[in-house]
Design an enzyme around this catalytic site. Sequence first.
Site, PDB file in Angstrom:
ATOM      1  N   ARG A  38      -7.300  -2.028 -14.522  1.00 22.34           N
ATOM      2  CA  ARG A  38      -6.380  -3.156 -14.310  1.00 22.34           C
ATOM      3  C   ARG A  38      -6.243  -4.032 -15.555  1.00 22.34           C
ATOM      4  O   ARG A  38      -5.205  -4.659 -15.755  1.00 22.34           O
ATOM      5  CB  ARG A  38      -6.844  -4.001 -13.123  1.00 22.34           C
ATOM      6  CG  ARG A  38      -6.505  -3.369 -11.780  1.00 22.34           C
ATOM      7  CD  ARG A  38      -6.985  -4.222 -10.634  1.00 22.34           C
ATOM      8  NE  ARG A  38      -6.368  -3.812  -9.378  1.00 22.34           N
ATOM      9  CZ  ARG A  38      -6.624  -4.366  -8.203  1.00 22.34           C
ATOM     10  NH1 ARG A  38      -7.493  -5.352  -8.105  1.00 22.34           N
ATOM     11  NH2 ARG A  38      -6.006  -3.950  -7.122  1.00 22.34           N
ATOM     12  N   LYS A 199      -9.166   4.062   8.993  1.00 20.35           N
ATOM     13  CA  LYS A 199      -8.742   3.305  10.183  1.00 20.35           C
ATOM     14  C   LYS A 199      -7.261   3.438  10.499  1.00 20.35           C
ATOM     15  O   LYS A 199      -6.395   3.043   9.723  1.00 20.35           O
ATOM     16  CB  LYS A 199      -9.061   1.819   9.994  1.00 20.35           C
ATOM     17  CG  LYS A 199     -10.509   1.486  10.289  1.00 20.35           C
ATOM     18  CD  LYS A 199     -10.720  -0.005  10.371  1.00 20.35           C
ATOM     19  CE  LYS A 199     -10.331  -0.586  11.725  1.00 20.35           C
ATOM     20  NZ  LYS A 199     -10.462  -2.058  11.764  1.00 20.35           N
ATOM     21  N   GLY A 350      -6.723   1.160  -2.885  1.00 23.01           N
ATOM     22  CA  GLY A 350      -7.948   0.796  -3.598  1.00 23.01           C
ATOM     23  C   GLY A 350      -8.948   1.942  -3.628  1.00 23.01           C
ATOM     24  O   GLY A 350      -9.393   2.378  -4.698  1.00 23.01           O
ATOM     25  N   GLY A 373      -3.701  -3.021  -1.332  1.00 26.28           N
ATOM     26  CA  GLY A 373      -2.861  -3.531  -0.243  1.00 26.28           C
ATOM     27  C   GLY A 373      -1.436  -3.835  -0.687  1.00 26.28           C
ATOM     28  O   GLY A 373      -0.479  -3.583   0.062  1.00 26.28           O
TER      29      GLY A 373
HETATM   30  P1  ADP Z   1      -7.271   3.038   0.507  1.00 26.75           P
HETATM   31  O1  ADP Z   1      -8.218   1.899   0.202  1.00 26.75           O
HETATM   32  O2  ADP Z   1      -6.940   3.850  -0.703  1.00 26.75           O
HETATM   33  O3  ADP Z   1      -6.049   2.600   1.282  1.00 26.75           O
HETATM   34  P2  ADP Z   1      -8.751   3.808   2.861  1.00 26.75           P
HETATM   35  O4  ADP Z   1      -9.323   2.422   2.878  1.00 26.75           O
HETATM   36  O5  ADP Z   1      -7.834   4.169   3.967  1.00 26.75           O
HETATM   37  O6  ADP Z   1      -8.051   4.097   1.455  1.00 26.75           O
HETATM   38  O7  ADP Z   1      -9.901   4.897   2.830  1.00 26.75           O
HETATM   39  C1  ADP Z   1     -11.220   4.474   2.931  1.00 26.75           C
HETATM   40  C2  ADP Z   1     -12.210   5.547   3.203  1.00 26.75           C
HETATM   41  O8  ADP Z   1     -11.756   6.511   4.143  1.00 26.75           O
HETATM   42  C3  ADP Z   1     -12.712   6.346   2.042  1.00 26.75           C
HETATM   43  O9  ADP Z   1     -13.861   5.767   1.525  1.00 26.75           O
HETATM   44  C4  ADP Z   1     -12.943   7.759   2.685  1.00 26.75           C
HETATM   45  O10 ADP Z   1     -14.123   8.315   2.290  1.00 26.75           O
HETATM   46  C5  ADP Z   1     -12.842   7.429   4.135  1.00 26.75           C
HETATM   47  N1  ADP Z   1     -12.645   8.515   5.066  1.00 26.75           N
HETATM   48  C6  ADP Z   1     -11.717   9.470   5.172  1.00 26.75           C
HETATM   49  N2  ADP Z   1     -11.978  10.282   6.194  1.00 26.75           N
HETATM   50  C7  ADP Z   1     -13.120   9.828   6.749  1.00 26.75           C
HETATM   51  C8  ADP Z   1     -13.917  10.237   7.851  1.00 26.75           C
HETATM   52  N3  ADP Z   1     -13.600  11.311   8.549  1.00 26.75           N
HETATM   53  N4  ADP Z   1     -15.004   9.491   8.140  1.00 26.75           N
HETATM   54  C9  ADP Z   1     -15.335   8.421   7.409  1.00 26.75           C
HETATM   55  N5  ADP Z   1     -14.636   7.981   6.375  1.00 26.75           N
HETATM   56  C10 ADP Z   1     -13.553   8.697   6.040  1.00 26.75           C
HETATM   57  C1  3PG Z   2      -6.907  -6.243  -4.505  1.00 25.41           C
HETATM   58  O1  3PG Z   2      -7.880  -5.804  -5.141  1.00 25.41           O
HETATM   59  O2  3PG Z   2      -6.373  -5.631  -3.560  1.00 25.41           O
HETATM   60  C2  3PG Z   2      -6.301  -7.526  -4.968  1.00 25.41           C
HETATM   61  O3  3PG Z   2      -6.946  -8.012  -6.106  1.00 25.41           O
HETATM   62  C3  3PG Z   2      -6.263  -8.567  -3.862  1.00 25.41           C
HETATM   63  O4  3PG Z   2      -7.539  -8.981  -3.478  1.00 25.41           O
HETATM   64  P1  3PG Z   2      -7.755  -9.594  -2.028  1.00 25.41           P
HETATM   65  O5  3PG Z   2      -7.606  -8.461  -1.034  1.00 25.41           O
HETATM   66  O6  3PG Z   2      -9.153 -10.188  -2.039  1.00 25.41           O
HETATM   67  O7  3PG Z   2      -6.693 -10.654  -1.805  1.00 25.41           O
END
Ligand code: ADP
Ligand code: 3PG
Length: 393
Positions: A38, A199, A350, A373
């Site tokens: 970043r 989720k 992320g 996000g």
């Molecule tokens: P992003 O932050 O890129 O939007 P997510 O938050 O949706 O992605 O993904 C978070 C997590 O989902 C990852 O750390 C991944 O390992 C996990 N994940 C995917 N499938 C599974 C599963 N079956 N059980 C637990 N975690 C999982």
């Molecule tokens: C992010 O890493 O998604 C941004 O820096 C925003 O951070 P925040 O979810 O704490 O508002």
Amino acid sequence: MAEKRSVTEAAVRGRRVLVRVDFNVPQRPDGSVADDRRIVEALPTLKHLEAAGAKTVLLSHLGRPNGKRDMAYSLRPVAHRLSALLGRPVPIADDLVGIHAIEGVTRLSNGGFLMLENLRFHPGEEANDPTFAAELARLGDLFVEEAFGTVHRAHASTVGVPKRLPSCAGLLVQKEIRALTPLLGQTERPYVALMGGAKVSDKLPLLASFLGRVDTLLIGGALAFPFLAADGADLGATTVEGGLAPVVAEFREAARAAGTAIGLPTDLVFERTAGAVGEVAPASRIPAGARAFDIGPATRQRFLDVLQSSRTVFWNGPLGLAEDPRFSEGTREVLAGLADVPGFHVAAGGDSARVVETLGVRGSFQYLSTGGGAALEFVQGAELPGLAVLPDA
Ligand code: ADP
Ligand code: 3PG
Ligand code: MG
């Protein structure tokens, strides 16, 4: 989305330019910067301002200190890394709108930099407090929005300040808008969205936004489990987000009406007991007591077959528990296979951005967003407050 007025058109010589950056970066236990992507992505704008003789004041948040000064969230390690990347000192003011900031700005020379401490040390930042926004705005003559990762937040620095100063978009924000806008519709087809993650309730708005917009929606990760469960699959002891059967049924119906095909796993990798070696079973018949964590080899091949004929791909969310080598192969194989598919491939999120690096598949994507996000909301077609406030080009 329309182009925004650009920093390259602003007259900046000798003027105080407030630049909102998203230097919310992963850190090591000792505080040092673990991933500077970043920061690196903001360098073109910062170097432009330096060369153009601006007095640059950098504004960022780091983590969630909740309006309190907590030096565990100090931006000092970030200023340190930026200084190394720019090859010049980047002093940091110990406060935001107090004596240190005011004096620091007064001392700035043309082409120089000053970073203020973590915006979220002040309760006025997340509250978008008008007094705090006005005090921040008084430190500058114009505002540059370069924090793409934070444009989904309506905070003092992302909305309050640009309302009070002549404003424009930085080069990274422009680049993100240009890369992500085609995903809203005007792009080469077939267009495939590959979604995973943990989720469903978090991802449902994004999934729904793809109906009628993409040709095929491929769903892996824990995201797929409520769909499989609704189809009557026996998932053993796998954790399945509950209460989603009606939502899934509605979603399926909407997909049919919109003409969007949905691809789900047909086999899964599971562990019989915690820590046991991964085994493969049909997605409908996971053994009693076992827990599934990845898509199986047949699913990987089927997903790749669909991706093979695509021209545009959007990926978000690991297709399995990618942090565990027993369950990272599904994500790795599918993303690695994408490297051989011609077309425009975008990754956002992320956790997804981190996984792209740890699995070594950066080469499969033409574009990797700096937004988590923010990027997901952009691709959903949501209005982002930090962009809406900026004037169009
Ligand atoms: P992003 O932050 O890129 O939007 P997510 O938050 O949706 O992605 O993904 C978070 C997590 O989902 C990852 O750390 C991944 O390992 C996990 N994940 C995917 N499938 C599974 C599963 N079956 N059980 C637990 N975690 C999982
Ligand atoms: C992010 O890493 O998604 C941004 O820096 C925003 O951070 P925040 O979810 O704490 O508002
Ligand atoms: Mg995440």
